[in-house]
Scaffold this motif. Structure first.
Motif, PDB file in Angstrom:
ATOM      1  N   MET A   1       0.822  -1.213   0.000  1.00 35.51           N
ATOM      2  CA  MET A   1       0.000   0.000   0.000  1.00 35.51           C
ATOM      3  C   MET A   1       0.859   1.267   0.000  1.00 35.51           C
ATOM      4  O   MET A   1       0.374   2.338  -0.342  1.00 35.51           O
ATOM      5  N   ALA A   2       2.124   1.137   0.373  1.00 36.40           N
ATOM      6  CA  ALA A   2       2.997   2.305   0.404  1.00 36.40           C
ATOM      7  C   ALA A   2       3.570   2.641  -0.959  1.00 36.40           C
ATOM      8  O   ALA A   2       4.140   3.715  -1.136  1.00 36.40           O
ATOM      9  N   ALA A   3       3.432   1.730  -1.931  1.00 35.66           N
ATOM     10  CA  ALA A   3       4.008   1.948  -3.259  1.00 35.66           C
ATOM     11  C   ALA A   3       2.902   2.344  -4.235  1.00 35.66           C
ATOM     12  O   ALA A   3       1.736   1.976  -4.059  1.00 35.66           O
ATOM     13  N   PRO A   4       3.250   3.069  -5.303  1.00 33.47           N
ATOM     14  CA  PRO A   4       2.226   3.752  -6.097  1.00 33.47           C
ATOM     15  C   PRO A   4       1.446   2.890  -7.076  1.00 33.47           C
ATOM     16  O   PRO A   4       0.415   3.327  -7.583  1.00 33.47           O
ATOM     17  N   GLY A   5       1.936   1.690  -7.397  1.00 28.67           N
ATOM     18  CA  GLY A   5       1.244   0.902  -8.406  1.00 28.67           C
ATOM     19  C   GLY A   5       1.727   1.204  -9.805  1.00 28.67           C
ATOM     20  O   GLY A   5       1.059   0.908 -10.783  1.00 28.67           O
ATOM     21  N   ALA A  21       2.970   9.704   2.932  1.00 24.49           N
ATOM     22  CA  ALA A  21       2.924   8.322   2.435  1.00 24.49           C
ATOM     23  C   ALA A  21       1.691   7.604   2.966  1.00 24.49           C
ATOM     24  O   ALA A  21       1.046   6.830   2.242  1.00 24.49           O
ATOM     25  N   THR A  22       1.340   7.858   4.210  1.00 28.55           N
ATOM     26  CA  THR A  22       0.150   7.232   4.789  1.00 28.55           C
ATOM     27  C   THR A  22      -1.122   7.744   4.130  1.00 28.55           C
ATOM     28  O   THR A  22      -2.029   6.973   3.798  1.00 28.55           O
ATOM     29  N   PHE A  23      -1.207   9.051   3.909  1.00 26.15           N
ATOM     30  CA  PHE A  23      -2.390   9.607   3.243  1.00 26.15           C
ATOM     31  C   PHE A  23      -2.534   9.052   1.826  1.00 26.15           C
ATOM     32  O   PHE A  23      -3.641   8.765   1.367  1.00 26.15           O
ATOM     33  N   LEU A  24      -1.413   8.899   1.124  1.00 29.44           N
ATOM     34  CA  LEU A  24      -1.463   8.369  -0.238  1.00 29.44           C
ATOM     35  C   LEU A  24      -1.917   6.914  -0.260  1.00 29.44           C
ATOM     36  O   LEU A  24      -2.493   6.457  -1.254  1.00 29.44           O
ATOM     37  N   ALA A  25      -1.662   6.186   0.829  1.00 37.17           N
ATOM     38  CA  ALA A  25      -2.068   4.782   0.891  1.00 37.17           C
ATOM     39  C   ALA A  25      -3.574   4.627   1.051  1.00 37.17           C
ATOM     40  O   ALA A  25      -4.134   3.600   0.655  1.00 37.17           O
ATOM     41  N   ALA A  26      -4.243   5.633   1.618  1.00 36.64           N
ATOM     42  CA  ALA A  26      -5.665   5.493   1.942  1.00 36.64           C
ATOM     43  C   ALA A  26      -6.533   5.169   0.724  1.00 36.64           C
ATOM     44  O   ALA A  26      -7.319   4.216   0.761  1.00 36.64           O
ATOM     45  N   PRO A  27      -6.443   5.911  -0.388  1.00 35.57           N
ATOM     46  CA  PRO A  27      -7.283   5.536  -1.536  1.00 35.57           C
ATOM     47  C   PRO A  27      -6.895   4.194  -2.135  1.00 35.57           C
ATOM     48  O   PRO A  27      -7.748   3.485  -2.675  1.00 35.57           O
ATOM     49  N   ARG A  28      -5.632   3.814  -2.053  1.00 36.39           N
ATOM     50  CA  ARG A  28      -5.224   2.501  -2.563  1.00 36.39           C
ATOM     51  C   ARG A  28      -5.891   1.389  -1.765  1.00 36.39           C
ATOM     52  O   ARG A  28      -6.304   0.358  -2.320  1.00 36.39           O
ATOM     53  N   MET A  29      -5.996   1.593  -0.468  1.00 42.27           N
ATOM     54  CA  MET A  29      -6.636   0.593   0.385  1.00 42.27           C
ATOM     55  C   MET A  29      -8.112   0.468   0.048  1.00 42.27           C
ATOM     56  O   MET A  29      -8.651  -0.640  -0.054  1.00 42.27           O
TER      57      MET A  29
END
Length: 343
Positions: A1-5, A21-29
C-alpha cells in the motif's frame, strides 16, 4: 500500500514525509477492498498503524497483515542505495541485516513494531540497483534464524522474496512458509516445496505488467522484461505438479485495485477456475493462518462475501475488472453495493 502501483522510484518513496505516504495509501486501500479483496498481506511499507486504522474504521480497506519492512542483506533486494552511496540506508521498505546475529535482531525489531508476518529477501530483485534476481540474498543459516524467531512468536509466518533458483532452495530449506514470485522454480525446488508444504505466491499480475520505459530506469526495465519471460516459462510447471498456490499480486508495482486479475493469470498458467478461486480464498487463508476466520463461507466465520457479475467459472477474467464486482461485504458490512444486493 505504500508503493504507487507504477514503476518504483525508491528515491522518491524515501523522500516522502511519512505522513504523506500514509495519506497516499488510503485511496489505494479503498480501491483494493472495492475490487473484491477483503484481507491482504502488505509485505513492506505499511506498518501497524495502517492495520489499526482499518480495524478502528478510520480508513476503509481490507483487513491487513503487515510485515512493516522487508529484511534484506546489505546489497540485497531491500538495499536501494546506489553502488557508490555509503550513507546509512534511509528506506522504510527495507531493513538491512548481515549474519545470523543481525538477522535475529532485525526480525525481533519488526515484531516489536507490530509485524503480523515477516518478509525476507532470499534473492536479489528487479528494482534494487546493485543485484540481480538470481543473486543470493540471505543464506540458509540466516533464513533459518529468522524462521525460528518468528515461529517462537506465536507461529508468525515468513514470506521469502525469491526469484532465482538457488535462493528459492535456500528459502525453502530455511523453513519459510511461502516463496513470493518463484520465477526460476525448477523440479528440485518443486520437489522440496511439495515435501514441506511450502506455498508459492507467483505474483503473475506484476509478471504480466510491462514496465514503462519512460518511467523505469534502463537497468530495471531490462531486468523486469527478462524475468517476466522466465516466470511465464517456469510457473506453469509448478502448477502442473501441484505446488500449493496462494493468490498474491505485487500490487504496489502492478496497479492497485486490479488484484483479481491474478486469478485469470493463474488459469492461463494451467489452473482450473475453481482452483484459482481457492488460491484467492481458502488456500490464501491457510497461508495466513486464518482458516478459522476467513476463506470459506461457514457459520462462525467473519462473513466476508463478494458477489460479481457473471459466472467466474465460465469467465474468470471478468473478476479482474472492478466494475464487475457488485458487492463487497467484510465482517457482514457492505462496503460496496452497486445494485442494492445487501438490502
Amino acid at each position: 500500500m505504500a508503493a504507487p502501483g507504477t514503476a518504483l522510484s525508491h528515491a522518491e518513496l524515501a523522500g516522502l514525509p511519512s505522513s504523506l505516504a500514509t495519506f497516499l495509501a488510503a485511496p489505494r486501500m479503498r480501491h483494493t477492498l472495492e475490487a473484491g479483496v477483503t484481507t491482504a498481506r502488505d509485505l513492506g511499507g505499511a506498518d501497524a498503524g495502517h492495520r489499526r486504522a482499518v480495524e478502528s474504521g478510520l480508513l476503509v480497506g481490507p483487513r491487513l497483515l503487515v510485515a512493516v519492512a522487508m529484511l534484506s542483506p546489505t546489497g540485497g533486494h531491500g538495499d536501494f542505495r546506489a553502488g557508490n552511496d555509503n550513507r546509512p540506508p534511509d528506506n522504510a521498505m527495507g531493513r538491512l541485516a548481515d549474519g545470523p546475529a543481525e538477522c535475529r535482531k532485525a526480525v525481533r525489531s519488526v515484531l516489536r513494531q507490530g509485524a503480523d508476518c515477516v518478509k525476507i529477501a532470499a534473492t536479489g530483485g528487479v528494482w534494487s540497483p546493485t543485484d540481480q534476481p538470481d543473486d543470493d540474498g540471505f543464506l540458509e543459516d540466516e533464513i533459518r534464524t529468522i524462521t525460528q524467531i518468528a515461529a517462537g512468536h506465536r507461529g508468525k509466518k515468513v514470506a521469502a522474496h525469491a526469484q532465482g533458483r538457488d535462493g528459492i532452495l535456500n528459502a525453502v530449506r530455511g523453513g519459510v512458509d511461502s516463496v513470493e514470485h518463484g520465477y526460476e522454480i525448477d523440479d528440485q525446488a518443486i520437489d522440496l516445496m511439495l515435501e514441506r508444504g511450502t506455498f508459492l505466491v507467483p505474483t503473475l499480475t506484476t509478471a504480466n505488467t510491462d514496465p514503462d520505459p519512460g518511467k523505469a530506469a534502463p537497468w530495471a526495465y531490462a531486468k523486469k522484461r527478462h524475468w517476466q519471460d522466465i516466470a511465464r516459462r517456469h510457473i506453469p510447471r509448478a502448477i502442473e505438479r501441484g505446488v500449493r498456490v496462494a493468490m498474491g499480486t505485487d500490487c504496489g508495482i502492478a496497479e492497485h485495485g486490479t488484484n483479481l486479475r491474478e486469478l485469470g493469470y493463474l488459469v492461463d498458467c494451467g489452473m482450473t477456475p475453481m482452483d484459482a478461486l481457492r488460491a484467492g480464498t481458502s488456500e490464501a487463508a491457510e497461508l495466513l493462518g486464518l482458516t478459522h476466520e476467513i476463506g470459506t463461507l461457514e457459520p462462525g466465520k467473519r462473513a466476508d462475501v463478494v458477489i460479481a457479475r457473471g459466472n467466474p467459472l465460465e469467465d474468470i477474467g471478468s473478476l479482474g475488472d472492478p466494475g464487475n464486482i457488485l458487492l463487497v461485504m467484510k465482517d457482514g458490512v457492505a462496503h460496496k453495493d452497486v445494485e442494492g444486493l445487501a438490502a
